[in-house]
Design a protein around this motif. Structure first.
Motif, mmCIF file in Angstrom:
data_model
loop_
_atom_site.group_PDB
_atom_site.id
_atom_site.type_symbol
_atom_site.label_atom_id
_atom_site.label_comp_id
_atom_site.label_asym_id
_atom_site.label_seq_id
_atom_site.Cartn_x
_atom_site.Cartn_y
_atom_site.Cartn_z
ATOM 1 N N TYR A 109 0.864 -1.185 0.000
ATOM 2 C CA TYR A 109 0.000 0.000 0.000
ATOM 3 C C TYR A 109 0.900 1.234 0.000
ATOM 4 O O TYR A 109 2.023 1.192 0.509
ATOM 5 N N ARG A 110 0.436 2.343 -0.569
ATOM 6 C CA ARG A 110 1.274 3.544 -0.689
ATOM 7 C C ARG A 110 1.760 4.034 0.679
ATOM 8 O O ARG A 110 2.836 4.621 0.805
ATOM 9 N N ASP A 111 0.973 3.760 1.728
ATOM 10 C CA ASP A 111 1.365 4.127 3.092
ATOM 11 C C ASP A 111 1.789 2.851 3.822
ATOM 12 O O ASP A 111 0.990 1.932 3.986
ATOM 13 N N SER A 112 3.053 2.803 4.247
ATOM 14 C CA SER A 112 3.552 1.578 4.876
ATOM 15 C C SER A 112 3.345 1.563 6.389
ATOM 16 O O SER A 112 3.873 0.699 7.073
ATOM 17 N N ALA A 113 2.562 2.513 6.913
ATOM 18 C CA ALA A 113 2.354 2.599 8.365
ATOM 19 C C ALA A 113 1.711 1.330 8.917
ATOM 20 O O ALA A 113 2.013 0.918 10.044
ATOM 21 N N GLY A 114 0.832 0.698 8.133
ATOM 22 C CA GLY A 114 0.192 -0.529 8.587
ATOM 23 C C GLY A 114 1.208 -1.642 8.794
ATOM 24 O O GLY A 114 1.134 -2.388 9.772
ATOM 25 N N LEU A 115 2.151 -1.743 7.882
ATOM 26 C CA LEU A 115 3.200 -2.762 8.020
ATOM 27 C C LEU A 115 4.053 -2.488 9.250
ATOM 28 O O LEU A 115 4.457 -3.415 9.956
ATOM 29 N N ARG A 116 4.310 -1.218 9.517
ATOM 30 C CA ARG A 116 5.104 -0.884 10.718
ATOM 31 C C ARG A 116 4.363 -1.308 11.982
ATOM 32 O O ARG A 116 4.966 -1.813 12.931
ATOM 33 N N VAL A 117 3.055 -1.081 12.001
ATOM 34 C CA VAL A 117 2.253 -1.490 13.158
ATOM 35 C C VAL A 117 2.372 -3.000 13.366
ATOM 36 O O VAL A 117 2.585 -3.473 14.487
ATOM 37 N N LEU A 118 2.253 -3.755 12.279
ATOM 38 C CA LEU A 118 2.337 -5.212 12.392
ATOM 39 C C LEU A 118 3.677 -5.635 12.976
ATOM 40 O O LEU A 118 3.736 -6.442 13.907
ATOM 41 N N ARG A 119 4.759 -5.071 12.439
ATOM 42 C CA ARG A 119 6.100 -5.471 12.893
ATOM 43 C C ARG A 119 6.319 -5.067 14.345
ATOM 44 O O ARG A 119 6.876 -5.830 15.138
ATOM 45 N N LEU A 120 5.841 -3.889 14.692
ATOM 46 C CA LEU A 120 5.979 -3.400 16.067
ATOM 47 C C LEU A 120 5.285 -4.336 17.047
ATOM 48 O O LEU A 120 5.753 -4.557 18.166
ATOM 49 N N ALA A 121 4.163 -4.917 16.603
ATOM 50 C CA ALA A 121 3.375 -5.780 17.478
ATOM 51 C C ALA A 121 3.815 -7.239 17.390
ATOM 52 O O ALA A 121 3.203 -8.108 18.012
ATOM 53 N N GLY A 122 4.855 -7.516 16.596
ATOM 54 C CA GLY A 122 5.378 -8.874 16.552
ATOM 55 C C GLY A 122 4.738 -9.776 15.517
ATOM 56 O O GLY A 122 4.936 -10.989 15.558
ATOM 57 N N VAL A 123 3.958 -9.220 14.591
ATOM 58 C CA VAL A 123 3.386 -10.021 13.506
ATOM 59 C C VAL A 123 4.383 -10.016 12.345
ATOM 60 O O VAL A 123 4.862 -8.969 11.932
#
Ligand code: ZN
Ligand code: ZN
Length: 131
Positions: free
Chosen positions: A104-118
């Motif tokens: 997605y053009r905004d990678s903030a969602g991926l950062r949230v996932l990684r931050l939460a251990g997904v």
């Protein structure tokens, strides 16, 4: 991922077509499927044309509603990387790994996932090959 791509084709959203498949951790059982669109029983189209506010439920949310949160270690296949709110739902629904095809053009969602251990994995192998 091919199944998620086929589901995406069912979407009538004017902005993008996204499909999701959620499976058990061993990939042997599909727990939920979804694509973005309006709620059941409502007109099968966006509520409006305002960018970012078309009113469609996101495909990840539609699939998570069906897959539920009880089973741990789930795997999600989604044709576009999740937005921030979907990412947070993924976290709280006990999904362990997300395979996505297009960022997605905004990678903030991926950062949230990684931050939460997904775990996140861009999966674009065999994109153009039927197999
Ligand atoms: Zn829409
Ligand atoms: Zn979303």
């Amino acid at each position: 991922m091919r199944m998620a791509e086929e589901l995406a084709k069912r979407s009538t959203c004017a902005r993008s077509q996204v499909g999701t498949v959620i499976t058990t951790g061993d990939l042997t059982q599909v727990l939920g499927i979804g694509y973005n669109g309006n709620a059941r029983g409502l007109p099968n189209r966006c509520d409006g044309t305002e960018p970012g506010a078309c009113g469609c439920l996101h495909s990840e949310a539609n699939a998570l509603i069906k897959a539920g949160a009880q089973i741990p270690g789930k795997v999600m296949f989604v044709t576009m990387s999740p937005c921030v709110m979907c990412a947070k739902m993924v976290v709280n629904s006990n999904v362990r790994r997300v395979y996505y095809r297009t960022p997605y053009r905004d990678s903030a969602g991926l950062r949230v996932l990684r931050l939460a251990g997904v775990e996140t994995c861009r999966y674009d192998r065999w994109r153009d090959l039927w197999r």
